[in-house]
Design a protein around this motif. Sequence first.
Motif, PDB file in Angstrom:
ATOM      1  N   LEU A 282       0.816  -1.211   0.000  1.00 20.78           N
ATOM      2  CA  LEU A 282       0.000   0.000   0.000  1.00 20.78           C
ATOM      3  C   LEU A 282       0.853   1.266   0.000  1.00 20.78           C
ATOM      4  O   LEU A 282       0.411   2.313  -0.449  1.00 20.78           O
ATOM      5  N   GLY A 288      -1.515   0.799  -8.526  1.00 14.89           N
ATOM      6  CA  GLY A 288      -2.657   1.689  -8.752  1.00 14.89           C
ATOM      7  C   GLY A 288      -3.651   1.694  -7.596  1.00 14.89           C
ATOM      8  O   GLY A 288      -3.728   0.748  -6.826  1.00 14.89           O
ATOM      9  N   THR A 289      -4.420   2.778  -7.509  1.00  8.54           N
ATOM     10  CA  THR A 289      -5.358   2.939  -6.398  1.00  8.54           C
ATOM     11  C   THR A 289      -6.467   1.894  -6.413  1.00  8.54           C
ATOM     12  O   THR A 289      -6.762   1.280  -5.390  1.00  8.54           O
ATOM     13  N   LYS A 292      -5.234  -1.396  -5.302  1.00 10.13           N
ATOM     14  CA  LYS A 292      -5.002  -1.426  -3.858  1.00 10.13           C
ATOM     15  C   LYS A 292      -6.319  -1.594  -3.107  1.00 10.13           C
ATOM     16  O   LYS A 292      -6.432  -2.431  -2.212  1.00 10.13           O
ATOM     17  N   VAL A 293      -7.317  -0.778  -3.465  1.00  5.89           N
ATOM     18  CA  VAL A 293      -8.562  -0.764  -2.690  1.00  5.89           C
ATOM     19  C   VAL A 293      -9.280  -2.112  -2.789  1.00  5.89           C
ATOM     20  O   VAL A 293      -9.720  -2.666  -1.792  1.00  5.89           O
ATOM     21  N   THR A 296      -6.738  -4.943  -1.099  1.00  5.75           N
ATOM     22  CA  THR A 296      -6.430  -4.839   0.324  1.00  5.75           C
ATOM     23  C   THR A 296      -7.672  -5.138   1.157  1.00  5.75           C
ATOM     24  O   THR A 296      -7.580  -5.574   2.293  1.00  5.75           O
ATOM     25  N   SER A 297      -8.847  -4.899   0.586  1.00  5.44           N
ATOM     26  CA  SER A 297     -10.082  -5.138   1.338  1.00  5.44           C
ATOM     27  C   SER A 297     -10.605  -6.542   1.108  1.00  5.44           C
ATOM     28  O   SER A 297     -11.741  -6.828   1.480  1.00  5.44           O
ATOM     29  N   MET A 300     -14.073  -6.124  -0.712  1.00  4.25           N
ATOM     30  CA  MET A 300     -15.124  -5.692   0.229  1.00  4.25           C
ATOM     31  C   MET A 300     -15.135  -6.496   1.528  1.00  4.25           C
ATOM     32  O   MET A 300     -16.194  -6.796   2.072  1.00  4.25           O
ATOM     33  N   GLU A 369      -6.223   1.286   3.034  1.00  6.87           N
ATOM     34  CA  GLU A 369      -5.216   1.908   2.175  1.00  6.87           C
ATOM     35  C   GLU A 369      -4.584   3.143   2.798  1.00  6.87           C
ATOM     36  O   GLU A 369      -3.372   3.246   2.917  1.00  6.87           O
TER      37      GLU A 369
ATOM     38  N   CYS B  32     -18.615  -4.490   7.118  1.00  8.71           N
ATOM     39  CA  CYS B  32     -17.607  -4.713   6.075  1.00  8.71           C
ATOM     40  C   CYS B  32     -17.802  -3.730   4.919  1.00  8.71           C
ATOM     41  O   CYS B  32     -16.824  -3.206   4.362  1.00  8.71           O
ATOM     42  N   LEU B  33     -19.053  -3.473   4.574  1.00 12.89           N
ATOM     43  CA  LEU B  33     -19.308  -2.534   3.478  1.00 12.89           C
ATOM     44  C   LEU B  33     -18.919  -1.112   3.897  1.00 12.89           C
ATOM     45  O   LEU B  33     -18.384  -0.344   3.091  1.00 12.89           O
ATOM     46  N   PHE B  36     -15.267  -0.759   3.557  1.00 16.99           N
ATOM     47  CA  PHE B  36     -14.865  -0.643   2.163  1.00 16.99           C
ATOM     48  C   PHE B  36     -15.114   0.763   1.631  1.00 16.99           C
ATOM     49  O   PHE B  36     -14.229   1.404   1.052  1.00 16.99           O
ATOM     50  N   MET B  39     -12.786   3.741   2.607  1.00 14.14           N
ATOM     51  CA  MET B  39     -11.546   3.918   1.825  1.00 14.14           C
ATOM     52  C   MET B  39     -11.809   4.672   0.532  1.00 14.14           C
ATOM     53  O   MET B  39     -11.061   5.543   0.123  1.00 14.14           O
ATOM     54  N   HIS B  43     -10.840   8.937  -0.674  1.00 13.96           N
ATOM     55  CA  HIS B  43     -10.241   9.411  -1.926  1.00 13.96           C
ATOM     56  C   HIS B  43     -10.998  10.623  -2.450  1.00 13.96           C
ATOM     57  O   HIS B  43     -10.438  11.464  -3.146  1.00 13.96           O
ATOM     58  N   LEU B  50      -2.188   8.601  -0.789  1.00  5.98           N
ATOM     59  CA  LEU B  50      -0.861   8.457  -1.378  1.00  5.98           C
ATOM     60  C   LEU B  50      -0.968   8.453  -2.902  1.00  5.98           C
ATOM     61  O   LEU B  50      -1.743   7.694  -3.482  1.00  5.98           O
ATOM     62  N   THR B  52      -0.081   7.821  -6.793  1.00  3.71           N
ATOM     63  CA  THR B  52       0.416   6.620  -7.458  1.00  3.71           C
ATOM     64  C   THR B  52       1.308   6.995  -8.641  1.00  3.71           C
ATOM     65  O   THR B  52       1.651   6.150  -9.456  1.00  3.71           O
TER      66      THR B  52
END
Lengths: 565, 179
Positions: A282, A288-289, A292-293, A296-297, A300, A369, B32-33, B36, B39, B43, B50, B52
Amino acid sequence: MSATTTYRTCPRSGLQFENQAEKLIKANAVMAVLWLAFGGILAIGVVLTRWPAIHWLPADTFYMVLTAHGLDMLIFWIIFFEIAVLYFASSTLLRCRIATPKVAWLAFGLMVIGSIMNNVAVFRGASSVMMTSYVPMMAEPSFYLGIILFAVGALIGCFVFFGTLVVAKREKTYEGSVPLVTFGALTAAIIAVFTLLSGALIIVPAWLMSLAVMNVDPLIYRTVWWALGHSSQQINVATHVSVWYLVAAVALGAKPMSERVSRVAFLLYILFLQLASAHHLLADPGVGTAWKVVNTSYFMYLAVLASMLHGLTVPGAMEVAQRQKGYTKGLFEWLRKAPWGNPTFAGVFISIIGFGFLGGITGVMMGTEQLNLIIHNTIYVPGHFHATVVVGTTLTFMALTFYLIPVLFKREMISPKLAQWQPYLFGFSMYFFCLVMMGAGTLGVSRRHWDMAFQGNALAYEWPGAAYLMMALVGIAGVAAILGGIIFVYITVGSLLWGRKLEPGKSSAAFTPVPRAAPTTAAQTYGSMGFAAPGTFALAMIFLVAFVLYYFINWKYLSTLWGLS
Amino acid sequence: MSAILPPAERLWYKHPIDRVEGTWITIALVWCLILFFMMVGWHIWGKQNLSTETYRTTPEQFMTKAEAVAAKYTVRTETEQNIPVVAPPPGSDVYMLGRLWNFWPILELQKDKTYRLHLTAMDYNHGFSLQPANINIQLVPGFEHVVTVTPNQAGTYSVVCNEFCGIGHHQMVGRIYVK
């Protein structure tokens, strides 16, 4: 098949051990404990060096010892034990002969040779590259070759397990579906195949690079290596959760609340756990974003969902079993009256709580992230994985070992009083160890770092006093945990050497088929408000509140940092 | 003892779900949703994401660019090694590299101004750990990572290497001033 073998029925547990499988399980478990003992000795060096007031080992020895500690604990101790669990979950639980015992011995031999070769390379001093061995930093060729041999051995072990399942099916040693514990072990073995193949895909090139035959891109190495590095921890999760169900069954007579929920949760592991390799990338350039998202999850958080389900259903099954025994007062009588003096039960329960609260919650933090920016490569990371791998996996395996000493090794346990205390000493000191490590990591202290004082450096950074305090507490908690580890090794090795021999039980030339479980009763007459396990549900709510609060505290902290885009 | 026995029902996926489990599955799935979409949402609305933006580079290429900026904007040197303190104007490209075992150069930035910070590792993997802010970024050799930074507090910041890079790893520390 003309294989002649015998089956021993253990008079203490009713389990039936096939002769070859029994020897293989013993050999793998013994090698595992030897590596644990050796890795534990190395832990003394790591802990006493990172305790700032002691700062024991010189820098080169520290980095060498830290490299070996990581490999011996995370790879050799755990995977040897997991191979033993795989053979147990197939041959013993399904009461069938083990497939191709000679090949299984070959696998064992490769794993022994590989693990020793790797350690010899490390202790020659020129391979202090840490477990991750990021290229272009290079270890000796035999460092990689040792890992490759070990991994090939482990992979063969997985296929012996698959083969044993086929044998059981074909010889009709059981009817219907395999038991839940075997099902969980099967998911672990499937994840192991993926993991070990990914490992081959990158360790073989790294080995060739150490022989100056080819070159490996540093970012590709990191990406593929973590498909080995993180996924190998997912083998552990699938295995130790299976052992939780096993211990709930043998210690309390608990049956799964719903086979469907537990098994679907294991399937979610196969589908999504692998994506977690992204956790380690991360903070990397060039990733790329969206990638990653999503990764990493675990797409979901579906693997997190699986762990949250197991975290409910294992104690839930325990609660239902206890309530059926009549411990129905209030929310928690079932828990108060649990067999806390039985180290197998106590170890597993301490493991479940620690794995969830300390390992699970912090894992999601690091794997988010943006939150990863405040955690990447700080000592928070080892704080987290000691909660998952030591409190989760190692403590569970220790608890199972206590169960196996009379059942598998046919020895009476020496110092049973000491054994009663072992899970509490080891478990709670590891809890504290992880907490203070994560505390130091929150203050930014680096992992894998010999001297946080930067002595003699004109640009030295002075950590806040609290960071030094936390690292001292890491030292104290670490020493306490090592003491717990020494007690475990003493009891295990001592029982095998000097424990009173127990009656092995009858041997016969044929297996007795596995009986079916009693059918589920449709109407439940226990519990309250239509909840079969209200106490567990209350614990789950406490977990959720802790999770939510800690999650948003971290976002708050992140929002105060420099703007980054 | 049924977790170690074959289930009574032939088809395990038809086994009934308990109310405790059903309720918990629903709650856990909703959480969990939320995890998700938090994150994704950061953005859109958050200020710490961060970048890219990455280019392939070589130590020579990167050094040439870093030295050009240093030659233009060095305001003084510090320590016995005469490490230049480089203070480029706000909005410009600034360079910092990690190598065995130091960071080069020292940067001097202005508070609440934005810079394009170019990072790389010259030899092995290194870590860019900005303290006490505690922002941690991986430096990978061969890759130039361009991170847009906006310091929000004045002070002396240290850059600690937090990726193991050999026997001098614990001596590897750099500096960024924010005025």
